[in-house]
Every structure is written in structure tokens, then in C-alpha cells.
Write a protein that holds these residues in place. Structure first.
Motif, mmCIF file in Angstrom:
data_model
loop_
_atom_site.group_PDB
_atom_site.id
_atom_site.type_symbol
_atom_site.label_atom_id
_atom_site.label_comp_id
_atom_site.label_asym_id
_atom_site.label_seq_id
_atom_site.Cartn_x
_atom_site.Cartn_y
_atom_site.Cartn_z
ATOM 1 N N THR A 46 0.845 -1.205 0.000
ATOM 2 C CA THR A 46 0.000 0.000 0.000
ATOM 3 C C THR A 46 0.880 1.255 0.000
ATOM 4 O O THR A 46 1.201 1.787 -1.060
ATOM 5 C CB THR A 46 -0.951 0.022 1.223
ATOM 6 O OG1 THR A 46 -0.167 -0.073 2.435
ATOM 7 C CG2 THR A 46 -1.935 -1.116 1.190
ATOM 8 N N SER B 76 -7.220 3.596 -6.162
ATOM 9 C CA SER B 76 -7.408 2.705 -5.015
ATOM 10 C C SER B 76 -8.821 2.817 -4.453
ATOM 11 O O SER B 76 -9.433 1.818 -4.061
ATOM 12 C CB SER B 76 -6.369 2.996 -3.927
ATOM 13 O OG SER B 76 -6.580 4.261 -3.364
ATOM 14 N N ALA C 230 -3.180 4.911 -0.923
ATOM 15 C CA ALA C 230 -3.542 3.552 -1.352
ATOM 16 C C ALA C 230 -4.365 2.811 -0.303
ATOM 17 O O ALA C 230 -4.453 1.582 -0.333
ATOM 18 C CB ALA C 230 -2.278 2.757 -1.689
ATOM 19 N N GLN C 231 -4.992 3.560 0.621
ATOM 20 C CA GLN C 231 -5.764 2.921 1.693
ATOM 21 C C GLN C 231 -6.902 2.074 1.130
ATOM 22 O O GLN C 231 -7.248 1.031 1.670
ATOM 23 C CB GLN C 231 -6.333 4.004 2.621
ATOM 24 C CG GLN C 231 -7.188 3.485 3.761
ATOM 25 C CD GLN C 231 -6.369 3.142 4.987
ATOM 26 O OE1 GLN C 231 -5.147 3.152 4.933
ATOM 27 N NE2 GLN C 231 -7.023 2.845 6.082
ATOM 28 N N LEU D 48 -5.902 -1.429 0.616
ATOM 29 C CA LEU D 48 -5.823 -2.235 1.837
ATOM 30 C C LEU D 48 -7.180 -2.848 2.164
ATOM 31 O O LEU D 48 -7.287 -4.046 2.462
ATOM 32 C CB LEU D 48 -5.337 -1.370 3.002
ATOM 33 C CG LEU D 48 -5.230 -2.083 4.346
ATOM 34 C CD1 LEU D 48 -4.092 -3.090 4.332
ATOM 35 C CD2 LEU D 48 -5.039 -1.095 5.484
ATOM 36 N N GLY E 224 0.217 -5.273 3.646
ATOM 37 C CA GLY E 224 -0.436 -3.997 3.349
ATOM 38 C C GLY E 224 -0.258 -2.940 4.423
ATOM 39 O O GLY E 224 -0.121 -1.756 4.128
#
Lengths: 470, 185
Positions: free
Chosen positions: A84, A104, A150-151, A154, A190
Motif C-alpha cells: 500500500t 485505489s 492507497a488505503q 488495503l 499492506g
């Protein structure tokens, strides 16, 4: 093209309630267009910058062999977020961070829909979950601290891993096990808080194991027990590696652990307050702000609230402002008991022999929402936790909240229809869209009060844009 | 379904949005810093008042114990210290102090730093419990500080501020400080 089941209200309304693949595609396309407009235009995502560049990481960081990014990163406080945060930093050397955020978040929309649909066969549930992936601002802090672009990935990794887990436990095959291995690896690499998922699995281990044994027999219960033990083993190995090579939790650091208090009573109080705090940090993201805290603070501001004391006990008037800052705790306690009660109720229904999918979702979702932030719960209470706004820290709880709301919408459509289930869903979704805007405005208020940067105000931006048209 | 929901939810958000909500916010750090800086300044002034030669402090608004003793009046803090007296359509007494204990054959003085915020006649009065005026002084637009001297009786009294007439709603007067002291002969 095979029609997609819309859940239990299809029995009476099959003609209007079975969207085909074209409708599903149109739904997802429109949702992604809306999400893109929200992120790019209303939230002005192109204001954000690359987090690692802001931290001043040397160029040598970007010249490691690929495997070097799969382990804890000593240059970044030992962070272990290969798939991530670290992956985003590498990609953001080439493209703007806003693109990473956009992709994302939209991946999460798609994954939420298809995982939800696969697990429940309910279009209403899956579509509501996908809509909530847009409306719930779990990652709003990215506009203040830009590290979680990039959460959404996850959360997607978790959903895929959960999906793979169900498939592998139900009917193990090379395919499902490979799916689980890939999704699980993406999840574990992640973010350190994947351990929260492990704690939820351990917490569900005994009660769900007993339930499976009772309802489905010894074989599936044994597979589930092996799965739980496997998760536990991976957790142990992970913690050993993390503490050996990437432990950044010294006294005075952001992740200063409550074990450093050296006082059991303080540890217990801190831990308990954090569990409820994180529970509500997630739940408040799906609640209208009017029933989640002090709307007076939002509408009038702190100084006005103090002024209303009109000179009385001047020295301590600031406490009246803090009363409003912390008012959300009353709501948090009440909702905590309510969600726990609903979870127990659903479990007892399953124990009595019911096998509805939505009861399973409630049990798992309630546990995720109640205890889903275990790793952050063992970090000392920090000033930033005085108001519920850091959704990125409680992403497991957030997914639990989304699951429960999606079940609620499904159940409303199923049981409490007004003129038609379609209209009922439209009313529920309209409320969710409005709540998404309102919560974002409130999060900005919380961040302002907590001195934690400035958040965008999409509702204000939309109002301004509409105003400029006339 | 989605399009209708998005349009409906967005319309609701726009209709219910208040641009002032965010503008009214400030950090707890800045708000409390300002609060405690004002408090420290007030305490320093109170300390100075307590050690004034030849005086014994009976009452001062610097203690922070300021209440709106007149119904319909509010006393929000002034950013530069003290408080603002606010009300609507008022005539006569607009503020009253707590009871001031007066001793026979003792001299007192009222010292105040008051700024009228409307252009109407105003008077600071010391009034006994039965309504007798013991002393008074006018407060003009240019008046910031005046002394009112009196010799006490055994009856407690109030300090009051009275105005001739005020029409409309708003700030009437800024009371930075009102102090009542016993004066040594």
C-alpha cells in the motif's frame, strides 16, 4: 445473460428487481464517475503531495531491489506497508498521488460490490456496500497527511482475503487456497494493522467454531479451526519479525504503547476508552452528525459556546467548550451497547438454527466494528483521539460498519417497504449520500478543532459550483 | 436508483450546508491559548488591584465572578478584556453587581473603566437595598474612568449601571473593569 439475485425481496418483485449485467455495469460506471467527481473536483485531490517526498527520503530509498520493499523499511520508522504505502510511494515517483488515491478508492468500490454479491447474492447488499465505499470518508485524513493514498487497496485486500477465506473453508480447492494465499499476502504486507483482522478472527474463533459445528458438522468446523490456528501462527511470525526489524514504538513516539505506563489501572482505562473511541470513530462515519456529537460546536464554534457563560465562573469557562468537544462520548457509549446487543441477538438466532446470510454478516460485522482496532488500541491515548475523525486508523471497524449498514438497507427494503422496494432503497441511498457529505463537513470541523490540518468541504464546494452556474 | 439517490442526497447536502460552520471553527489550542492569556492578564490586574496603597478591595469584576443579575441581559467576554453588556430595548438599570457590604462611617470608592457603545445617557449608581441612591456619576462617550465617593451605612448596597433608553438589540456598554474599594482615611 444470467440475472443476478437481488436478495429475499425478489420473490414478489422479480420483474423489477433483477438487474442484468448491463444494469450492473451502468450502476458501477455511474458510481465510479460520481466517486471520481467527488475526489478530483469536490475534494480537490490534486492538492495532495507524495508523502515520502515530504518526509525527505533520500534517492537511495527508491533504488532498492524489489524484494527490499517487502520487509520493514528502516528509513520510514520501520513501517511495513509494502503493498500500500510503499507501493504508492514508488508509483508516485511517476504519477501524481491523486491518481493513486483515485484508483485505489475506485478499486474498493468494485471489490466491495463483487465480494458482497458473491457472499450474499443480494444486489441491494452489494450495491449498498459499493455506494458506502464512496460515501464513507474513512480515508479523509489523506488530505492532511498524504500517506494513505492507497488505503482503498488495503480494504480491498481484506475483502478479497475474507472472500477467499469463506470459499476455502466452505470447499477447499487448489484454486481457493491459491486465491487465499495471494489475497492474504497482499493484506499482511499492506499495513501493520492487518493484525486487527487477526484479532477479529481469534475473537470469532470459539463462538463461530461452535456455531459451525452445531449447524454444519465437524468437518467444516475443523477446517475453520485450522484456519484460525493458521492466522494465529502468521500473526506470531509477523510480530516477531516486526519487533525484531521494524519496531518503532519507543516512549514519546506516535506509537508509544500503553504497556509503557507501568501501571495496570492506567493501562486498563486507556485501553477501554480506546476500544470505544475507535468503535465510534468508525460508526460515526455512517451516522448523520446530528446524532453523533455536538452539532452546536459545528454550527456556532467554540468561542461562542464559551461566550454563552456570560461571565459566570470565568476561570473555568473553557470546560464548557470541552464539553462539546467530548460530547460524542455519550453517543459512543450508547451505540457500543446497542451494536453489542444486536451482535449477540444475531448470534443467538444463528444458534437457534436460523441460517440467514445477513445474520452471519451482522455477527462478523458487529465484532469487526466493536474490536476492530486492536493494534491502535494498545497505543497510548493521543490528543488526536479527542474527536472521532481518523478513519484510516480504524479501517477494520469501518468495514464492519459498512457491512451492518448494508444489511440494514437490505432488511429495510425486504421488510419495511413503503410503496415499493425500489423506492425504499432510493430513500435509504439518498440518506447515505447526504450523510456522506454531512460527515465530511463535520470531519473538517473536528480537524479544525484538533489542530490537525485542513480538510476539504465537498458540500461547500458543490454549493459554490452550483452557485456559479446561476 | 443510483442517479436519483445521488441527485437527491447532493441536493439535500447543498440545502442543509452552512458555509459559516467551518468559518466559526478554530483549533482548541488557539482558543484555549487566547483564553488563558486573557485570564493571566486579568489575574495580574487583580493582583495589582489587591495591593493598591490605601485601599481594600471589596469587589471587582476582575475576579471573573460576573453574573447577569438583570434578566434579559447577557455578558459575553470582550476580546480585549472585561465583558460586553448586551440586551434589547432597555431603559433603566441594565447591570447590577452582587451585594456590596458597607460599614458605617467608612469611605468607599467605585472605580470603573467603561466604554459606552451606544450614544445615550448612562449613569453608574451605588444604590441601597431599599432603592436609595447613595452616589452616582455620569458615563459619557469619552469617559473611561471615574471615581464615586461615599460614606457607608450599615445597609448593603448594589452598584448599578442605568441607561436612559436603548432601542433595538445589541451591545450597550463595554465594562473592562468595575472595582469597589474601601478607602483608608
Amino acid at each position: 445473460m444470467r440475472a443476478i439475485s437481488i436478495g429475499s425481496w425478489t420473490d414478489q418483485d422479480a420483474s423489477e428487481a433483477r438487474p442484468g449485467a448491463g444494469s450492473v455495469f451502468a450502476f458501477l460506471a455511474l458510481l465510479i464517475i460520481c466517486n471520481t467527481f467527488l475526489i478530483v473536483v469536490l475534494e480537490d485531490a490534486f492538492q495532495i503531495r507524495d508523502h515520502f517526498t515530504l518526509l525527505g527520503l533520500p534517492d537511495s530509498f527508491y533504488q532498492k531491489p524489489l524484494w527490499g520493499y517487502l520487509v520493514p523499511q528502516p528509513e520510514v520508522f520501520g513501517t511495513w506497508a509494502s503493498t500500500t504505502v510503499v507501493a504508492a510511494a514508488l508509483v508516485q515517483k511517476v504519477i501524481h498521488p491523486a491518481w493513486v488515491l483515485l484508483v485505489s478508492q475506485n478499486v474498493l468500490v468494485i471489490v466491495s460490490f463483487f465480494v458482497g454479491l458473491s457472499l450474499t447474492r443480494s444486489f441491494v447488499f452489494a450495491a449498498t456496500a459499493a455506494l458506502l465505499a464512496v460515501t464513507v470518508p474513512f480515508n479523509f485524513h489523506v488530505y492532511s497527511v498524504h500517506g494513505t493514498t492507497a488505503q482503498g487497496l488495503l480494504l480491498s485486500y481484506f475483502l478479497l482475503a475474507a472472500h477467499a477465506s469463506v470459499l476455502a473453508i466452505r470447499k477447499p480447492s487448489w484454486g481457493s487456497l491459491a486465491y487465499l494465499a495471494i489475497a492474504g499476502t497482499l493484506l499482511v504486507l499492506g499495513y501493520e494493522t492487518w493484525l486487527d483482522v487477526g484479532v477479529v478472527v481469534l475473537g470469532l474463533g470459539l463462538p463461530v467454531g461452535l456455531l459451525l459445528w452445531r449447524a454444519h458438522g465437524r468437518e467444516i468446523a475443523t477446517r475453520f479451526a485450522i484456519y484460525v490456528c493458521g492466522v494465529f501462527a502468521i500473526m506470531l511470525a509477523y510480530v516477531m519479525i516486526k519487533t525484531r526489524y521494524g519496531f518503532g514504538s519507543g516512549e514519546g513516539t506516535e506509537t508509544d504503547l500503553l504497556f509503557h505506563y507501568d501501571n495496570l489501572a492506567v493501562m486498563a482505562i486507556d485501553y477501554g476508552s480506546k476500544v470505544v473511541t475507535f468503535f465510534f470513530t468508525a460508526l460515526s462515519l455512517v451516522l448523520p452528525p446530528q446524532i453523533a456529537g455536538s452539532i452546536a460546536l459545528q454550527s456556532q464554534g467554540g468561542q461562542w459556546l464559551i461566550d454563552q457563560q456570560h461571565g459566570y465562573h470565568l476561570q473555568m469557562q473553557f470546560l464548557t467548550y470541552l464539553n462539546h468537544v467530548f460530547l460524542w462520548r455519550f453517543f459512543a457509549g450508547a451505540y457500543f451497547v446497542l451494536v453489542a446487543a444486536v451482535g449477540v441477538w444475531a448470534y443467538l438466532r444463528l444458534w437457534s438454527g436460523r441460517q440467514d446470510w445477513w445474520l452471519w454478516i451482522i455477527v462478523v460485522g458487529a465484532v469487526m466494528l466493536l474490536i476492530g482496532a486492536s493494534t491502535h488500541s494498545v497505543v497510548k491515548f493521543r490528543p488526536m483521539h479527542s474527536m472521532p475523525y481518523l478513519g484510516y486508523q480504524v479501517w477494520v471497524n469501518v468495514l464492519g460498519a459498512i457491512a451492518l449498514v448494508a444489511v440494514l438497507v437490505h432488511q429495510i427494503a425486504d421488510r419495511f417497504r413503503l410503496w415499493s422496494p425500489t423506492l425504499t432503497v432510493v430513500i435509504a441511498w439518498t440518506a447515505l449520500v447526504w450523510t456522506g457529505f454531512a460527515v465530511r463537513t463535520s470531519l473538517g470541523v473536528y480537524a479544525d478543532n484538533m489542530f490537525m490540518g485542513t480538510y476539504p468541504d465537498p458540500a461547500g464546494k458543490l454549493t459554490m459550483l452550483l452557485g456559479s452556474l446561476w | 436508483m443510483l442517479a436519483v439517490s445521488v441527485l437527491g442526497g447532493s441536493a439535500l447536502a447543498v440545502l442543509m450546508h452552512s458555509p459559516d460552520d467551518r468559518q466559526r471553527q478554530e483549533s482548541a489550542y488557539h482558543l484555549l491559548t487566547r483564553f488563558f492569556e486573557a485570564d493571566q492578564a486579568r489575574r495580574a490586574a487583580l493582583e495589582a488591584a489587591n495591593v493598591a496603597p490605601g485601599e481594600r478591595l471589596i469587589y471587582t469584576t476582575l475576579t471573573g465572578n460576573v453574573e447577569a443579575n438583570i434578566a434579559g441581559v447577557s455578558l459575553p467576554a470582550h476580546p480585549d478584556g472585561g465583558f460586553v453588556l448586551r440586551g434589547a430595548d432597555r431603559t433603566g438599570v441594565v447591570w447590577r453587581s452582587p451585594k456590596l457590604p458597607l460599614q458605617p462611617e467608612t469611605s468607599y470608592r467605585a472605580v470603573f473603566d467603561i466604554t459606552p457603545l451606544i450614544d445615550v445617557p448612562m449613569t453608574v449608581q451605588i444604590v441601597s437595598l431599599d432603592g436609595r441612591e447613595l452616589a452616582s456619576a455620569p458615563v459619557g462617550m469619552a469617559t473611561r474612568s471615574l471615581a464615586v465617593a461615599l460614606v457607608g451605612s450599615s445597609q448593603p448596597a448594589f452598584a448599578t449601571i442605568a441607561i436612559a433608553n436603548q432601542e433595538g438589540d445589541g451591545d450597550i456598554i463595554w465594562i473592562r473593569e468595575f472595582r469597589f474599594v474601601e478607602v483608608s482615611n
